[in-house]
Design a protein around this motif. Structure first.
Motif, mmCIF file in Angstrom:
data_model
loop_
_atom_site.group_PDB
_atom_site.id
_atom_site.type_symbol
_atom_site.label_atom_id
_atom_site.label_comp_id
_atom_site.label_asym_id
_atom_site.label_seq_id
_atom_site.Cartn_x
_atom_site.Cartn_y
_atom_site.Cartn_z
ATOM 1 N N THR A 35 0.860 4.820 -17.804
ATOM 2 C CA THR A 35 0.483 4.519 -16.420
ATOM 3 C C THR A 35 -0.991 4.762 -16.154
ATOM 4 N N GLY A 36 -1.710 5.280 -17.134
ATOM 5 C CA GLY A 36 -3.113 5.610 -16.911
ATOM 6 C C GLY A 36 -3.295 6.789 -15.979
ATOM 7 N N GLY A 37 -2.369 7.749 -16.047
ATOM 8 C CA GLY A 37 -2.479 8.941 -15.203
ATOM 9 C C GLY A 37 -1.908 8.768 -13.818
ATOM 10 N N ARG A 38 -0.873 7.943 -13.700
ATOM 11 C CA ARG A 38 -0.249 7.700 -12.384
ATOM 12 C C ARG A 38 1.164 8.280 -12.323
ATOM 13 N N PHE A 39 1.389 9.417 -12.949
ATOM 14 C CA PHE A 39 2.736 9.957 -13.046
ATOM 15 C C PHE A 39 2.832 11.334 -12.387
ATOM 16 N N VAL A 40 3.978 11.574 -11.713
ATOM 17 C CA VAL A 40 4.315 12.880 -11.135
ATOM 18 C C VAL A 40 5.660 13.310 -11.716
ATOM 19 N N PHE A 41 5.743 14.544 -12.168
ATOM 20 C CA PHE A 41 6.931 15.068 -12.838
ATOM 21 C C PHE A 41 7.700 15.980 -11.891
ATOM 22 N N LEU A 95 3.980 6.648 -10.024
ATOM 23 C CA LEU A 95 5.380 6.617 -10.434
ATOM 24 C C LEU A 95 5.803 8.031 -10.816
ATOM 25 N N GLY A 96 7.017 8.403 -10.445
ATOM 26 C CA GLY A 96 7.427 9.776 -10.726
ATOM 27 C C GLY A 96 8.925 9.948 -10.812
ATOM 28 N N THR A 97 9.342 11.177 -11.095
ATOM 29 C CA THR A 97 10.759 11.527 -11.138
ATOM 30 C C THR A 97 11.088 12.442 -9.973
ATOM 31 N N SER A 98 12.176 12.136 -9.306
ATOM 32 C CA SER A 98 12.703 12.995 -8.249
ATOM 33 C C SER A 98 14.230 12.887 -8.262
ATOM 34 N N ILE A 99 14.845 13.645 -9.116
ATOM 35 C CA ILE A 99 14.179 14.550 -10.050
ATOM 36 C C ILE A 99 14.810 14.405 -11.440
ATOM 37 N N THR A 100 14.089 14.932 -12.455
ATOM 38 C CA THR A 100 14.679 15.133 -13.772
ATOM 39 C C THR A 100 15.393 16.480 -13.770
ATOM 40 N N VAL A 101 16.666 16.477 -14.146
ATOM 41 C CA VAL A 101 17.421 17.735 -14.244
ATOM 42 C C VAL A 101 17.042 18.354 -15.589
ATOM 43 N N LEU A 102 16.022 19.171 -15.578
ATOM 44 C CA LEU A 102 15.386 19.610 -16.816
ATOM 45 C C LEU A 102 16.324 20.356 -17.762
ATOM 46 N N PRO A 103 17.196 21.270 -17.279
ATOM 47 C CA PRO A 103 18.013 22.022 -18.231
ATOM 48 C C PRO A 103 19.147 21.224 -18.867
ATOM 49 N N MET A 104 19.292 19.942 -18.526
ATOM 50 C CA MET A 104 20.233 19.070 -19.236
ATOM 51 C C MET A 104 19.618 18.509 -20.519
ATOM 52 N N HIS A 105 18.315 18.729 -20.721
ATOM 53 C CA HIS A 105 17.588 18.024 -21.761
ATOM 54 C C HIS A 105 16.929 18.979 -22.752
ATOM 55 N N ASN A 106 16.558 18.429 -23.902
ATOM 56 C CA ASN A 106 15.689 19.117 -24.834
ATOM 57 C C ASN A 106 14.264 19.052 -24.275
ATOM 58 N N PRO A 107 13.630 20.188 -23.994
ATOM 59 C CA PRO A 107 12.317 20.138 -23.334
ATOM 60 C C PRO A 107 11.216 19.550 -24.203
ATOM 61 N N GLY A 116 0.790 -1.226 0.000
ATOM 62 C CA GLY A 116 0.000 0.000 0.000
ATOM 63 C C GLY A 116 0.818 1.270 0.000
ATOM 64 N N ILE A 117 2.100 1.176 -0.362
ATOM 65 C CA ILE A 117 2.919 2.372 -0.511
ATOM 66 C C ILE A 117 2.325 3.209 -1.642
ATOM 67 N N ASP A 118 2.330 4.527 -1.482
ATOM 68 C CA ASP A 118 1.620 5.384 -2.428
ATOM 69 C C ASP A 118 2.380 5.644 -3.721
ATOM 70 N N ALA A 119 3.724 5.700 -3.664
ATOM 71 C CA ALA A 119 4.457 6.143 -4.847
ATOM 72 C C ALA A 119 5.892 5.641 -4.825
ATOM 73 N N LEU A 120 6.469 5.544 -6.024
ATOM 74 C CA LEU A 120 7.892 5.292 -6.211
ATOM 75 C C LEU A 120 8.435 6.354 -7.169
ATOM 76 N N PHE A 121 9.584 6.915 -6.813
ATOM 77 C CA PHE A 121 10.171 7.987 -7.610
ATOM 78 C C PHE A 121 11.574 7.616 -8.068
ATOM 79 N N CYS A 122 11.951 8.115 -9.246
ATOM 80 C CA CYS A 122 13.237 7.804 -9.870
ATOM 81 C C CYS A 122 14.109 9.052 -9.950
ATOM 82 N N SER A 123 15.362 8.923 -9.548
ATOM 83 C CA SER A 123 16.343 9.992 -9.740
ATOM 84 C C SER A 123 17.026 9.805 -11.086
ATOM 85 N N SER A 124 17.925 10.740 -11.443
ATOM 86 C CA SER A 124 18.590 10.592 -12.734
ATOM 87 C C SER A 124 19.884 11.396 -12.812
ATOM 88 N N HIS A 125 20.863 10.797 -13.459
ATOM 89 C CA HIS A 125 22.038 11.463 -14.014
ATOM 90 C C HIS A 125 22.358 10.738 -15.307
#
Length: 306
Positions: free
Chosen positions: A111-117, A85-97, A30-39
């Motif tokens: 995900t059927g609307g189960r995403f957090v940015f 499911l979400g990102t924590s965090i996407t380093v936005l200025p490293m990417h093409n938006p 019953g955990i509510d969310a999982l988030f992914c980091s990035s480099h």
């Protein structure tokens, strides 16, 4: 009130099987969310301090492998049914938006609307240099990118004219399931971050804030939200903290969510009383057995008492 955990995205335990085990156990508990980091790439750390702390280095196990979040979230979209499911965090200025906006829309569909940015501006100047991105304009480019992305997610055709990005009468799809777009979390501690959160965010996302820091951050955020013409409660507070079970209470240098179960219950309550509405916990250390045990103990020994 929601409680999530950071998926292990780096090191030897960041594997297909590890992602599955954590996601399936989290959903069963019953955990509510999982988030992914990035480099993206890890060059030698010659001048940047980890999370802007001079002299602090990133952990050695990062070099063993670091997965990209949208690939992992796309994979887990088909392996889960309920968990966010979400990102924590996407380093936005490293990417093409434009590319990130498309990935956000697609994983929200999958995900059927189960995403957090969750986004941030980053701290690793050497990584920006390798990627050919200007470290010094990263804040301004992030603001422009977020405004562009909101247009991409809502207009058809899309017209946008910004300082760094522009598009005229272009078609962009699919759109996200969540309207007008998935929740945006803005991470960081600077005044510029608070202004960005006030303008764009559904939640302000400070990483490892102390209880002493939160009142000032919330006060400044309220001022910026008011200046942006938004409702006072339109930006929630989503804190990222370590969750560590140990034999004694929090020691020197530890946060209130590190200790015995009763210490952690008290610590979460104190953050909640300070205004936190959503919690994201880091596993320490980032090992699969630790992750599975920590989620189990949180579900059995902590959450029922909150």
């Amino acid at each position: 009130m929601t409680y999530g955990f950071s998926l292990i995205m780096r090191g030897a335990d960041a594997t297909r099987d590890g992602f599955l085990q954590i996601a399936q156990r989290a959903e069963a508990l019953g955990i509510d969310a999982l988030f992914c980091s990035s480099h993206i790439v890890l060059p030698p750390q010659e001048k940047s301090g980890y999370i802007m702390v001079p002299g602090r280095k990133y952990a050695e196990h990062w070099k063993e492998g670091y997965w990209e979040p949208f690939a992992v979230i796309g994979f887990l979209a088909g392996q889960t049914r309920r968990i966010t499911l979400g990102t924590s965090i996407t380093v936005l200025p490293m990417h093409n938006p434009f590319e990130i906006a498309k990935q956000v829309a697609e994983v929200d569909q999958l995900t059927g609307g189960r995403f957090v940015f969750g986004i941030g501006v980053g701290w690793f100047a050497e990584e920006f240099e390798v990627l050919g991105q200007d470290f010094h304009t990263r804040g301004a480019r992030t603001d422009d990118a977020l405004a562009l992305m909101q247009a991409l997610w809502s207009q058809e055709p899309v017209t946008y004219e910004g300082r760094f990005y522009r598009v005229r009468e272009a078609w962009f799809s699919p759109k996200p399931v969540q309207r007008p777009h998935p929740p945006i979390w803005v991470a960081g501690h600077s005044q510029a971050t608070l202004r960005r959160a006030a303008r764009f965010a559904d939640a302000y996302h400070p990483v490892r804030p102390t209880l002493d820091e939160l009142p000032g951050l919330r006060r400044d955020l309220r001022g910026y939200v008011e200046a942006a013409g938004r409702a006072p409660d339109s930006v929630q507070l989503a804190v990222k903290l370590p969750l560590v079970f140990q034999d004694g209470p929090p020691g020197a240098g530890q946060l209130p969510t590190e200790g015995r179960p009763r210490d952690i219950v008290d610590g979460v309550r104190r953050y909640r009383d300070a205004g936190a509405q959503q919690f994201l916990f880091d596993f320490v250390p980032e090992k699969l057995p630790v992750a599975l045990d920590t989620m189990e103990r949180f579900a059995q020994e902590v959450r029922p008492k909150l």
